[in-house]
Design an enzyme around this catalytic site. Structure first.
Site, PDB file in Angstrom:
ATOM      1  N   MET A 141      43.881  45.102  -4.465  1.00 34.07           N
ATOM      2  CA  MET A 141      43.405  44.473  -5.699  1.00 34.07           C
ATOM      3  C   MET A 141      42.080  43.788  -5.376  1.00 34.07           C
ATOM      4  O   MET A 141      42.038  42.869  -4.568  1.00 34.07           O
ATOM      5  CB  MET A 141      44.405  43.436  -6.183  1.00 34.07           C
ATOM      6  CG  MET A 141      45.769  43.987  -6.516  1.00 34.07           C
ATOM      7  SD  MET A 141      45.875  44.570  -8.211  1.00 34.07           S
ATOM      8  CE  MET A 141      45.725  43.035  -9.127  1.00 34.07           C
ATOM      9  N   CYS A 142      40.985  44.228  -5.998  1.00 35.27           N
ATOM     10  CA  CYS A 142      39.678  43.758  -5.537  1.00 35.27           C
ATOM     11  C   CYS A 142      38.717  43.544  -6.695  1.00 35.27           C
ATOM     12  O   CYS A 142      38.940  44.003  -7.808  1.00 35.27           O
ATOM     13  CB  CYS A 142      39.056  44.774  -4.577  1.00 35.27           C
ATOM     14  SG  CYS A 142      40.081  45.170  -3.159  1.00 35.27           S
ATOM     15  N   THR A 143      37.618  42.855  -6.386  1.00 37.90           N
ATOM     16  CA  THR A 143      36.470  42.754  -7.278  1.00 37.90           C
ATOM     17  C   THR A 143      35.239  43.194  -6.507  1.00 37.90           C
ATOM     18  O   THR A 143      34.967  42.664  -5.425  1.00 37.90           O
ATOM     19  CB  THR A 143      36.272  41.317  -7.784  1.00 37.90           C
ATOM     20  OG1 THR A 143      37.443  40.884  -8.483  1.00 37.90           O
ATOM     21  CG2 THR A 143      35.066  41.225  -8.704  1.00 37.90           C
ATOM     22  N   ARG A 332      39.836  39.374 -14.066  1.00 43.84           N
ATOM     23  CA  ARG A 332      38.754  38.913 -13.184  1.00 43.84           C
ATOM     24  C   ARG A 332      37.402  39.441 -13.640  1.00 43.84           C
ATOM     25  O   ARG A 332      36.363  38.905 -13.276  1.00 43.84           O
ATOM     26  CB  ARG A 332      39.039  39.370 -11.747  1.00 43.84           C
ATOM     27  CG  ARG A 332      40.176  38.620 -11.080  1.00 43.84           C
ATOM     28  CD  ARG A 332      40.729  39.365  -9.877  1.00 43.84           C
ATOM     29  NE  ARG A 332      41.570  40.481 -10.277  1.00 43.84           N
ATOM     30  CZ  ARG A 332      41.407  41.738  -9.875  1.00 43.84           C
ATOM     31  NH1 ARG A 332      40.424  42.047  -9.048  1.00 43.84           N
ATOM     32  NH2 ARG A 332      42.232  42.691 -10.289  1.00 43.84           N
TER      33      ARG A 332
END
EC number: 3.5.1.23
Length: 394
Positions: A141-143, A332
């Site tokens: 799970m990333c940005t 996000r």
């Protein structure tokens, strides 16, 4: 115990996060002056290691894993405990230990031999090393952000968020696996003939790559994409003999090691069949060379590129298709874009990108590290992160 605490957390989070995602103290105004990293959201620096590509694949990771074997064993044991908490019979881990080693020959070179070497130097069963590498195909799970300033200069930043639903520690409000990944986080300088081929931030024991850059040429980060035709299906197909797709971490590493241009990398990432849906966030070294490639396992759905002439001076990717709304429990994207707009194009720098990535909920309990990349200036740095309470779980 892990299974019970996890269930308790999930039920509680489902109620609280629906209200908390856009409400202080779970969110906050865009952060300022967080760089150079310091204070309660900074865990510390990420150590550097050299991976010698001139060595046989079996030996490449021996020096690093001689240092990191104890913490890798701790993480592998935690994952085994989590699996056994949900399947108490122990049959899943029995299958891992008995069946996966027989598939090592079907893992493309050099990755299979590298895993075999890691297993031998750490004393961890080969099946568990293989499963540890599969594990990263499923829980990222990333940005990721790519920006371009008014002079055409590109920057690439990412938060690596990892470990959702993998054990909640009720004593200190942290994800078990997320915390155990932090001492495994390493910066890697992959060299051939004593010269850097590419650099990456990764986890000791994992032979694919999720975050890296080729100096002077390109940068690349990988985000998980949720899909009904998901990574579990691709991994199962691979396990049962269908080997016509690449693991996403392997293709990322291959591009970092072998691609000679931004366009070549984009073509490979767009067209190659992969085991799991993904977002490839690719940056180059010239104006306009930045894109998000949205992938199903067998095809590309979208390539969304920088277009500074028409006002698109950044791209932001979390874990949702850009043309769809984010899950209301996990937005996000909106705060990241809000903070970039607040920053403005003329103020882009490592410092302001780090500010964006330090703003809750872009920074959250899953965040392991933050990476900043400047391809043309050959700058690459990663920082371990913390998100002290009050902080959203994801």
């Amino acid at each position: 115990m892990l299974g019970r605490s996890l269930l308790t957390w999930v039920l509680a989070a489902a109620v609280t996060c629906a209200q908390a995602q856009q409400v202080p103290p779970w969110t906050e105004d865009c952060r300022k002056s967080t760089y150079p990293p310091s204070g309660p959201t900074y865990r510390g620096p990420v150590p550097w290691y050299t991976i010698n590509l001139d060595l046989p694949p079996y030996k490449r990771w021996h020096e690093l894993l001689a240092h990191k074997a104890p913490v890798l064993r701790t993480l592998v044991n935690s994952i085994s405990n989590l699996v056994n908490a949900f399947v108490p019979s122990g049959k899943i881990m029995q299958m891992v230990d008995e069946k996966l080693p027989g598939l090592i020959g079907s893992i493309p070179g050099p990755f299979g031999e590298e895993m075999r070497g890691i297993a031998d130097v750490t004393g961890i069963p080969l099946g568990e090393i293989i499963s540890f590498n599969i594990f990263y195909e499923l829980f990222t799970m990333c940005t990721s952000i790519i920006t371009e300033d008014g002079k055409g200069h590109l920057l690439h930043g990412r938060n690596m968020d990892f470990g959702i639903f993998l054990g909640w520690n009720i004593n200190n409000n942290t994800w078990v696996v997320t915390e155990e990944l932090k001492p495994l986080t390493v910066n890697l300088d992959f060299q051939r003939n004593n010269k850097t081929v590419f650099k990456a931030t990764s986890f000791a024991g994992y032979v694919g790559m999720l975050t890296g850059f080729k100096p002077g040429l390109l940068s690349l980060t990988l985000n998980e994409r949720f899909s009904l035709n998901g990574g579990y299906l691709g991994i199962l197909e691979w396990m049962f003999g269908k080997k016509n797709a690449q693991w996403v971490g392997f293709i990322t590493r291959s591009v970092l090691e072998n691609s000679t241009s931004y366009e070549e990398a984009k073509n490979i990432l767009t067209k190659t069949k992969i085991t799991a849906p993904a977002y490839f966030i690719l940056g180059g070294n010239q104006s306009g060379e930045g894109c998000v490639i949205t992938r199903e396992r067998k095809e590309s759905l979208d390539v969304y590129e920088l277009d500074p002439k028409h006002g698109r001076w950044y791209v932001v990717q979390t874990n949702y298709d850009r043309w769809k709304n984010t899950l209301f429990l996990d937005d996000r994207r909106t705060p990241a874009k809000k903070c970039l707009n607040h920053t403005t194009q003329k103020n882009l720098s490592f410092a302001t990108i780090y500010d964006v990535l330090s703003t809750k909920p872009v920074l959250n309990k899953l965040t392991v590290f933050t990476t900043l990349i400047d391809v043309t200036k050959d700058q690459f740095e990663s920082h371990l992160r913390d998100c002290p309470d009050p902080c959203i779980g994801w």
